[in-house]
Each structure stands twice: as C-alpha cells, then as structure tokens.
Design a protein around this motif. Structure first.
Motif, short mmCIF file in Angstrom:
data_model
loop_
_atom_site.label_atom_id
_atom_site.label_comp_id
_atom_site.label_asym_id
_atom_site.label_seq_id
_atom_site.Cartn_x
_atom_site.Cartn_y
_atom_site.Cartn_z
N MET A 1 -3.97 8.23 -5.25
CA MET A 1 -2.94 7.76 -4.32
C MET A 1 -2.38 6.43 -4.80
SD MET A 1 -1.32 8.59 -1.63
CE MET A 1 -2.15 9.74 -0.53
N THR A 2 -1.29 6.11 -4.29
CA THR A 2 -0.68 4.84 -4.68
C THR A 2 0.01 4.23 -3.46
OG1 THR A 2 0.88 3.82 -6.20
CG2 THR A 2 1.36 6.07 -5.55
N LEU A 3 0.80 3.22 -3.72
CA LEU A 3 1.46 2.52 -2.62
C LEU A 3 2.30 3.48 -1.77
CD1 LEU A 3 1.70 -0.50 -1.84
CD2 LEU A 3 3.88 -0.51 -3.04
N THR A 4 2.18 3.37 -0.44
CA THR A 4 2.93 4.27 0.43
C THR A 4 4.30 3.70 0.77
OG1 THR A 4 2.01 3.24 2.41
CG2 THR A 4 0.87 5.17 1.54
N ARG A 6 6.93 2.54 3.43
CA ARG A 6 6.74 1.89 4.73
C ARG A 6 7.81 2.30 5.74
NH1 ARG A 6 7.49 -3.93 3.25
NH2 ARG A 6 8.04 -3.20 1.19
N VAL A 265 2.83 8.48 2.90
CA VAL A 265 2.86 7.52 4.00
C VAL A 265 1.44 7.28 4.49
CG1 VAL A 265 5.21 8.00 4.85
CG2 VAL A 265 3.30 9.41 5.64
N ARG A 266 1.26 6.20 5.21
CA ARG A 266 -0.05 5.87 5.77
C ARG A 266 -0.19 6.57 7.12
NH1 ARG A 266 -2.03 1.25 9.33
NH2 ARG A 266 0.16 1.10 9.85
N HIS B 115 3.40 -6.57 -5.32
CA HIS B 115 2.79 -5.32 -4.85
C HIS B 115 2.70 -5.50 -3.34
CE1 HIS B 115 -1.33 -3.07 -4.34
NE2 HIS B 115 -0.34 -2.25 -4.10
N GLY B 117 2.73 -3.72 0.48
CA GLY B 117 2.64 -2.54 1.34
C GLY B 117 1.23 -2.01 1.46
N TRP B 118 1.15 -0.78 1.98
CA TRP B 118 -0.16 -0.19 2.27
C TRP B 118 -0.62 0.65 1.09
CZ3 TRP B 118 -2.55 -1.16 7.05
CH2 TRP B 118 -1.76 -1.86 7.97
N ASN B 119 -1.79 0.33 0.59
CA ASN B 119 -2.37 1.09 -0.50
C ASN B 119 -3.82 1.39 -0.12
OD1 ASN B 119 -2.91 2.25 -3.02
ND2 ASN B 119 -1.66 0.72 -4.09
N ASN B 120 -4.42 2.38 -0.77
CA ASN B 120 -5.79 2.67 -0.33
C ASN B 120 -6.88 2.17 -1.26
OD1 ASN B 120 -5.12 4.71 -2.03
ND2 ASN B 120 -5.35 6.35 -0.54
N TRP B 138 -6.56 2.74 4.25
CA TRP B 138 -5.33 2.01 3.95
C TRP B 138 -5.46 0.54 4.33
CZ3 TRP B 138 -2.24 4.88 1.19
CH2 TRP B 138 -2.18 6.25 1.42
N ASP B 160 -5.13 1.46 -6.64
CA ASP B 160 -4.32 1.96 -7.74
C ASP B 160 -2.85 1.59 -7.55
OD1 ASP B 160 -3.05 3.39 -9.71
OD2 ASP B 160 -3.46 5.36 -8.84
N TYR B 161 -2.36 0.71 -8.40
CA TYR B 161 -0.93 0.37 -8.36
C TYR B 161 -0.33 0.67 -9.74
CZ TYR B 161 3.35 -2.25 -7.29
OH TYR B 161 4.66 -2.62 -7.06
#
Lengths: 267, 201
Positions: A1-4, A6, A265-266, B115, B117-120, B138, B160-161
């Motif tokens: 996964m990567t940045l969602t 927003r 998306v989250r 970077h 926002g929401w990342n896990n 998240w 992971d970015y």
C-alpha cells in the motif's frame, strides 16, 4: 500500500456559522461548525478545511475561538483560511489550534509571506490557495490550454474570486512552491457551484507543474466527480462542500465508492 | 500524572496538548530543562525547523537533554521531535541531540515533498507504543525528511512511500514517530494512551 487519496470536507463559515445549503437531520443545530467538524471526523474525513468567508477584521477573534473549539473535537488535520493577509494573522490561527493556514490574496499581494511562514512554522503549515479562472483572451507568455474548441489560460483571482490579477496560475504555483508553499488548494472559479465536476484540465496542469501536494476543489456534485479527478490526474486530495451536506453522500460512503473503483483511500 | 511538552516557540502544540489531556494527563508546556525533571514523561513535538528547535533546547537550558532524561523518563519525539534524536539532519547545520545513531536526510525529489497524508504502518517488531495497534493501520504523515540509520534494531515500523520511511522508532525510554499520532484518529489516540501507560510505570 502507499499514500492514500485524501477526501476533505470544506466548511464555509460566516460570522461563526456554517453557510451554504445545509440539510442535516441528525444534527439539530446544522450551522454549528464544531458539531459538523466532529461529525465529519467520525465519518472518516481525512482532513478538514475551514474557510472564513466573511474574513473581516472584526471576525478574527470569533475565528480564533472557533478554531480552538474545533481543534478540541477532532483528531485529524485541520486547515483554516479566508482573509489571511499578515504573518501575525497566520500565526494567530496556527497557535489557536489549526495545523495549516491557507492563504490567497495575502500571498499574491506579498509573496514573501510564504517564505516567512515556512521559516517560522515549516512548509507543511503553508497552504497556497489558488482561485483560477479560464481567460479566453490569449496573451503572450501565458500557459495556453485548449478544451478542443477554445484556447485559454488560467488566471489567478483574489478577494474571493472578485478581482483578476493578470497572474498565470501555472507560473504562480511554481513560484509559490519555490517561496515555501507546502501544498496547493486549487479552486476552479468556472466550476465552483456548478456541480458538474472538477476542472480536470486545470487540476492536471497544476499537479504536473509542481512537486508539492495539490487539493482539487470546485465543481464536485457527486462521488463520481471525485473518481474522475483521481483517475484523470495525479491530484492528492479532493475537497467538497455541498456533496457532504446530504446523508446519501456521507464521507464514508463516498470513500467506499472510491475504493470499489480502485482508488486507494483510508477506510 | 504530569507530562511536559517542550515548546520550541513555533507552531501548533495545542492539538497535542488536547490529545494528552483527553487521556487524563496534566500537561505543562516547558521552554527549557532548567529544573530537575519532575515529569512522568516528555514530548518533543513535531512542528518547526531543525536548527531553531535544536537551539531552543540547547541554548536556553542549563541541563542537557541527555542528562534530563537519564533517569529513564519516557520521551516521545514526534516528526521533527524524533528527527532530533539523531546525530544530524540535512534540514539544518546544528548537531542533533545524538541520543540515537544515524542521520536525517531529505526524501528523494522524484516523490512529492512533503510526504503528506495517510499511509499505513508495516510493523516489524513489538514495542510498548504499538500495543494493540494492528499491522497496516493508517496514520497521518507530513514530513520532508526521513531517518537513515545503520542500527535497524531501533526501527519498530516503517511505511512505504516508494521508499521505506522509518515510521516508529524505539530504544529504551526513547520513542519516536515520523507521523503525527495526535492527528491520526483512533489509532493515534491508542499510541498516545500506550505512551502514557509507559509514563505511569
């Protein structure tokens, strides 16, 4: 996964109350920004944006106290803008509990404020708002686009979309990034209020001109419009106001729809 | 229980204070390490710039950070606060607090910076800070730099970015998050709760 991607509900606030057509049955006092912020937070909003649309000198205290009340009920990032002209004003907003401050007219009039804000608070706090409108009067040195039939360039407007500046939105976005903006909140004046979708040409052009995150705004009338802007551009976030005013398009349902359509998306 | 947030003089520490108070903690905002450490825990918040923040800690305190936390007081460094634990940063010229080995480097510019926002989280090992936190949770990031260390033992989770971003670090009483737990919804509150539990011990 990567940045969602927003999803950001926007509340337009005037005199400490939320304006624009509101239709919440679950909240008695629909105009209370604090209650709405809490509701959106609980529904899974990724961030909140508050725009003070009165933005008069007298309203500053109201906004400061409102910002701190909202900050107490949410645990997601929170951007506040509207009428921010000076460093002191931006500082007031950030020290009241906002995470980011959005600035448009103040930055056009005095671009250096972006650098000053960045040096004080870090660029992650500095959101440049660009209100852009298609200008069909082609002039030299502008970035020209075409929708297939007509050619135009994107002009930056200030004072809540009332006054043109002659500035090319693409050039201004690049310059603002150099000066210290950490994010761009991009509103299409042509699309704002139309509910027929984001300006994809504008959004794509700005996203491809800068290396900082961009939020698309203006024109969202249904969840599909968010899908369109995420599928067609590499924009980072989609902002909407009226779409979330009805329970049928709650934040979580919109995000579920996007996920079903392969947007990260989250949830 | 009383906690201290170190205020470098710039930025929003309000939401962090509120998040701690919601969990039943009393919070003092401090601007130096002059008095003997009377707090159950210390937080280095995540808003500001490396050099001014380091100087505000070093130049206005009679006691060093290392001496202040020698008694094993739990310390939580958030974002910039965590970056300061290391030896140096590309964001500034000042030396870091050097409580941990490694340096802080700018994210590669082929990615959008910051970077944001929401990342896990990819949890690599257990830590008191992540008790009850599910893998892939998240969390909200907003940063331009990342930690680079040869000592992989301190990295508890990463994200992971396009490049591996160390997201949670832990060594003894030092805890750090590259993301903002105070802005990370319920998962973030759980981490703050976990930190407070360590402070109570």
């Amino acid at each position: 996964m990567t940045l969602t991607k927003r999803i950001i509900p926007c509340l337009d606030v005037a005199n400490g109350r939320v304006v624009k057509g509101l239709n919440f049955e679950s909240i008695k006092d629909a105009g209370d920004p604090v209650l709405l912020a809490e509701k959106y937070g609980n529904e899974g909003a990724d961030e909140l944006v508050f725009l003070d649309i009165t933005a008069s000198q007298e309203q500053r205290e109201t906004i400061r106290s409102l910002v701190s009340k909202v900050a107490q009920v949410i645990d997601i990032p929170f951007t506040v803008g509207g009428g921010v002209k000076t460093l002191q004003h931006a500082r007031d907003i950030l020290l009241s509990g906002a995470d980011k401050v959005a600035i448009n007219t103040g930055a056009v009039k005095n671009p250096q404020i972006l650098t000053e804000l960045m040096e004080l608070f870090g660029k992650q706090c500095v959101v440049l708002t660009i209100d852009a409108k298609r200008n069909y009067n082609i002039s030299k040195g502008k970035n020209i686009f075409s929708d297939g039939s007509k050619s135009f360039w994107f002009e930056v407007f200030i004072y809540g979309g009332k006054k043109e500046t002659g500035l090319d939105a693409i050039d201004w976005a690049k310059k603002a990034q150099e000066l210290g903006a950490g994010e761009i909140l991009l509103t299409s004046i042509d699309k704002d209020g139309t509910k027929d979708g984001y300006d994809l040409i504008l959004t794509k052009a700005i996203v491809e001109s800068v290396n900082i995150p961009v939020i698309a705004s203006g024109g969202c009338g249904e969840p599909k419009h968010m899908l369109d802007v995420f599928k067609n551009t590499n924009v980072d976030a989609a902002l909407a106001a009226s779409i979330f005013h009805y329970e049928t398009h709650s934040v979580d349902r919109v995000k579920e729809f996007l996920k079903e359509n392969s947007i990260d998306v989250r949830l | 229980m009383k906690l201290a947030i170190f205020d470098y003089g710039a930025g929003n520490i309000f939401s962090l204070k509120i998040a701690l108070e919601k969990q039943g903690s009393t919070v003092d905002v401090i601007t130096n390490f002059d008095n003997a450490n009377s707090y159950s825990g210390l937080i280095l918040p995540g808003v500001g710039n490396f050099d001014p923040a380091i100087r505000s800690i070093r130049d206005y305190s009679s006691m060093s950070f290392q001496d202040y936390v020698k008694d094993k007081t739990p310390v939580l460094g958030i974002c910039l606060g965590m970056e300061m634990f290391f030896e140096k940063s590309e964001e500034g010229k000042e030396k870091g607090l050097a409580a941990l080995e490694g340096e802080v480097v700018l994210l590669p510019n082929k990615f959008k910076i910051p970077h944001m926002g929401w990342n896990n989280l990819r949890i690599k090992k257990s830590s008191p800070l992540l008790e009850g936190v599910q893998d892939s949770s998240w969390v909200y990031f907003v940063h331009s730099y990342r930690v680079k260390t040869k000592n992989f033992d301190v990295i508890v989770a990463d994200s992971d970015y396009g490049i591996e971003v160390p997201a949670v670090i832990n060594k003894g009483n030092l805890y750090g998050t590259q993301f903002h737990p105070e802005k990370s919804g319920k998962v973030g509150s759980l981490m703050i709760k976990n930190f407070l539990r360590e402070c109570k011990k």
